[in-house]
Each structure stands twice: as structure tokens, then as C-alpha cells.
Design a protein around this motif. Sequence first.
Motif, short mmCIF file in Angstrom:
data_model
loop_
_atom_site.label_atom_id
_atom_site.label_comp_id
_atom_site.label_asym_id
_atom_site.label_seq_id
_atom_site.Cartn_x
_atom_site.Cartn_y
_atom_site.Cartn_z
N HIS A 1 0.84 -1.19 0.00
CA HIS A 1 0.00 0.00 0.00
C HIS A 1 0.88 1.25 0.00
CE1 HIS A 1 -3.87 -2.03 0.88
NE2 HIS A 1 -3.08 -2.93 1.48
N LYS A 2 0.25 2.37 -0.45
CA LYS A 2 0.92 3.69 -0.43
C LYS A 2 -0.02 4.67 0.26
CE LYS A 2 3.08 7.21 -3.34
NZ LYS A 2 3.35 7.66 -4.74
N ARG A 3 0.55 5.47 1.16
CA ARG A 3 -0.28 6.43 1.88
C ARG A 3 -0.99 7.35 0.90
NH1 ARG A 3 2.45 10.85 5.70
NH2 ARG A 3 3.35 9.01 6.77
N GLY A 4 -2.27 7.55 1.15
CA GLY A 4 -3.08 8.44 0.31
C GLY A 4 -3.78 7.73 -0.82
N GLN A 5 -3.48 6.45 -1.03
CA GLN A 5 -4.15 5.70 -2.09
C GLN A 5 -4.99 4.59 -1.47
OE1 GLN A 5 -1.58 4.24 -5.17
NE2 GLN A 5 -0.58 6.23 -5.51
N ASP A 6 -6.26 4.53 -1.86
CA ASP A 6 -7.17 3.52 -1.32
C ASP A 6 -6.91 2.14 -1.90
OD1 ASP A 6 -8.37 5.46 0.21
OD2 ASP A 6 -9.88 5.93 -1.32
N ASN A 7 -6.49 2.10 -3.14
CA ASN A 7 -6.31 0.81 -3.81
C ASN A 7 -5.00 0.15 -3.39
OD1 ASN A 7 -8.70 1.21 -5.22
ND2 ASN A 7 -7.66 2.19 -6.96
N GLN A 8 -5.06 -1.16 -3.32
CA GLN A 8 -3.86 -1.95 -3.02
C GLN A 8 -2.92 -1.91 -4.23
OE1 GLN A 8 -4.37 -5.95 -1.12
NE2 GLN A 8 -3.42 -6.67 -3.02
N LEU A 9 -1.62 -1.75 -3.98
CA LEU A 9 -0.66 -1.66 -5.07
C LEU A 9 -0.38 -3.01 -5.70
CD1 LEU A 9 1.96 0.82 -3.57
CD2 LEU A 9 0.08 1.34 -5.13
N ASP A 10 -0.13 -4.03 -4.85
CA ASP A 10 0.26 -5.33 -5.40
C ASP A 10 0.24 -6.39 -4.28
OD1 ASP A 10 1.04 -7.20 -7.22
OD2 ASP A 10 3.00 -6.31 -7.67
N LEU A 11 0.40 -7.66 -4.67
CA LEU A 11 0.57 -8.79 -3.76
C LEU A 11 1.95 -9.39 -3.98
CD1 LEU A 11 -2.81 -10.77 -4.01
CD2 LEU A 11 -1.90 -9.63 -1.98
N GLY A 12 2.53 -9.94 -2.93
CA GLY A 12 3.82 -10.60 -3.07
C GLY A 12 4.86 -10.02 -2.14
N GLU A 13 5.91 -10.76 -1.94
CA GLU A 13 6.96 -10.33 -1.01
C GLU A 13 7.71 -9.11 -1.53
OE1 GLU A 13 10.78 -12.28 1.40
OE2 GLU A 13 9.65 -13.46 -0.06
N SER B 1 5.76 10.89 -9.86
CA SER B 1 4.70 10.67 -8.87
C SER B 1 4.99 9.48 -7.94
CB SER B 1 3.36 10.44 -9.58
OG SER B 1 3.42 9.28 -10.39
N SER B 2 6.15 8.89 -8.07
CA SER B 2 6.47 7.69 -7.27
C SER B 2 6.85 8.03 -5.83
CB SER B 2 7.61 6.89 -7.91
OG SER B 2 7.23 6.40 -9.17
N GLY B 3 7.27 9.25 -5.59
CA GLY B 3 7.67 9.61 -4.24
C GLY B 3 6.51 9.51 -3.26
N GLY B 4 6.82 9.17 -2.00
CA GLY B 4 5.78 9.08 -0.98
C GLY B 4 6.11 8.02 0.06
N TRP B 5 5.09 7.68 0.87
CA TRP B 5 5.25 6.75 1.98
C TRP B 5 4.61 5.41 1.63
CZ3 TRP B 5 8.13 8.00 6.23
CH2 TRP B 5 8.46 9.34 6.39
N TYR B 6 5.38 4.33 1.76
CA TYR B 6 4.93 2.98 1.43
C TYR B 6 4.91 2.11 2.70
CZ TYR B 6 5.71 4.14 -3.51
OH TYR B 6 5.67 4.73 -4.76
N PHE B 7 4.00 1.11 2.72
CA PHE B 7 4.00 0.13 3.80
C PHE B 7 3.47 -1.20 3.26
CE2 PHE B 7 -0.13 2.21 4.03
CZ PHE B 7 -1.03 1.17 4.24
N CYS B 8 3.82 -2.29 3.98
CA CYS B 8 3.35 -3.62 3.59
C CYS B 8 2.64 -4.27 4.77
CB CYS B 8 4.50 -4.51 3.10
SG CYS B 8 5.69 -4.98 4.38
#
Length: 399
Positions: free
Chosen positions: A289-301, A310-317
Motif C-alpha cells: 500500500h501507499k499512503r493516500g491511495q485507497d487501492n492496493q498496489l500489489d501482492l507478493g513479497e 509521482s512515485s515519491g511518498g510513503w509505502y507500507f506492507c
Amino acid sequence: MYIIPFMTFLFITDELVLVSSETPVYNAKLPSRITALSGSCVQIPCTFEAPENELKNATSIFGFWMKNYPYPEPWALVVFNGSTNISKGFSHIEITGNLSQRECTTVFYDVMNNHSDSYYFRVEIKPHWKYSYLNPINISVSDSPQPLIFKPTDLKAVMEETTVSLSCSAEAPCPKQPPTISWSNIPESAHITTQLQEKPNKTQSVFSHMTFKASYMDHRKNISCTATYPRKTSKDSTVETTVMLQVLFPPKETRIKIDPSASVSVGTNVTLTCKSKANPSNNMIFYWHKRGQDNQLDLGEQLTFTVNRSSGGWYFCIAKNEHGIQMSEEIQLIVPELSVRLITGCVGGILALLLFLLATLLKRAQTARASSESIVRETDQDREQIDCIYVNDFIKRVK
């Protein structure tokens, strides 16, 4: 005690005794077999049956031990004679039981391998009762301690935060010199109790019990129980058993690793990897996931992409297994293109300003120099005029 229902017969001991068909048979209660450690002692738990009236009227009671045969010399070797307190073939033998209470517990000290044999107990109650007990104890002497008994024998996987109980027991053939039990890789919450226990056959063992709450940090930890036996040799003898602890737990210590770095330029390929500890781990699922985006980015390790503006920002898994989920801390990806341009513009402006100031200073310096030269020329002209006046005046006076 029981009565032999047979006809009269002769029973041969160290003296001829006439026995009737009603002669009672007495037993000694002792283990049929015991294993001793060479260089140590061995304790034989023992009680015996005897006529109540003989014990009541006894003037003295003596115990004896015979090797390989129930009756004294010349048929068997008397390894211990209670009437003289003499031991043969052993450094020392001691009857610790109270014979008047039908207790014949005995300690054989400093046993060696050649002491392995069958031993029979005999009692003599003065003034006239003697009896050899026909059930022997077989002493087997070994150079190595007996294996430890570890429970549970089959340690299955346990859930985190549940209480685990482990026990370890070591034979103590010589309770006067019992083994010491130690544990290794002990969990932080462990509570241990150790004590000498008597078994159903009256022999003894050292029993150690450990309880603890399972933690994910204990997963795959090898817990060992070691028994150390003191003996009259150059080194003590040890025996050890080890069990691997399996702990089931949800994801722990979930975090993100960035490759190549947290600050990248546009067009760079970046890989984010979600790291987490869990058991089981073979069926884990990772969500990006990325902060500010409701949709899930991807699945997988791993999450791999080419960086754009536009890639800059805060990411979490988020890591998940069958026992639970855990979210990682957010990590920032920096795309520094705009920042570089701003810095470049600022630096260019500062350089232009410096050049302007330098040009101004040079122009002022040139103006000042020209003014100074003009003043010098005017001064020289004035001096020439004054000199001419003085010369003309001098000429007139001369004339």
C-alpha cells in the motif's frame, strides 16, 4: 510370607536344618536389577520378612551379602559380614537400613566393572534364627551413565503464549552422590524445580521440571538437559539430551527493505521487499500500500517498479499467515528531481549576483583611478605655472 505345602525335606545352608512341610518361606523386597556407574556407589533399597517373635526376642541382628549364591562360604563369597563389619572385594559396604525394622537398604561404595553379578541378602537374628533370601538383585556396572528420560518424548509445535512443560530425569543409583541437572538455552520466562525422587521400585532419580510461556523468540531453539555424575575418576561423567522447540506465531518484526536506496532519480528501477518472521511462513501473504491511495498496489513479497515523478511518498506492507497479520512501519521514497532544479536555480542566481557585485566594484575602482590621475595632472600644471613666474621675476631683477 507363605507356607510350603510339600513333605518334609532337608534344606542345606551353612548347617544342616530339618525342615517340615509347614516351614514358611520369607521374601526380601528389592529390585531385581540395578545399573551402577563405575567409580561411584550404588544403593540397594531393601526390606525383608522375618518372624515377629524372633525380632521381638532378638539379642542382636546382623545382615550379610553373598555374591552369586544365596548361602555363605564355602558355597559363595560373603562380600559383607555384618557381624564383623568386614567387606570383601569392595572398598566399603554399609547397611543403612534399620534391621530391627526389617529394613536392609545397603550402599556398595566404589563399584567397578568386575562387581557386576547377582547378590543375595541374608539375615541372622540371635539367638538362633538365620535366613538367606532366594531372590537376588543383579548389579550391572557401566562406564557410562544411563540415558536421560525426557518428557514429552514427542514435543509438538506449541502456540505462542501457551505454557510449555518439560521434564528431565536422571537415574541416581548413588543417592549419596546424586547427579546434578542443568538446562541450556533456557527461555526468559522459565521456572525450574529439581529434586531427588523415589521410584516405585524404591530406587531414586533426580527429577527436574521446567515451565515457561512460549515466545516467538524461542522458535527453533535447542533446549538441552545435561546430567553430571561425580565419580572417582579423572573426569565426571555427563549425559545430555536435546529437543528443538517449535513455536507457532503470527508475523513479527515486519519491515521494508529498499534497493537501491530511499532516494532515487526518475527512471531508476526500485525494489521494495517485505521482511517478516512467522511460523508457519511458507504460506504467508504480503500486501503493498501507499499512503493516500485507497487501492492496493500489489501482492507478493517484493514490489518492483520504475520511478517517475509521482512515485515519491510513503509505502507500507502487510504480512499475513494463518495466525494473524502485522503492518510494517511506513518508509519514504524520495524522488529529488524538483529539489535539484530549485537548488540549481538558487546557485545560478547567487553566482549572477556575485558577478554583478564584482563588476560594480571593478567599475568603481576604475572611476576612482581616473579621478586620481586627473587631480595629479592639474597639480603638475599649477606647479609649472608657479615655476615660470619665479623664473621671469628672477630674470627681471638680474637685468
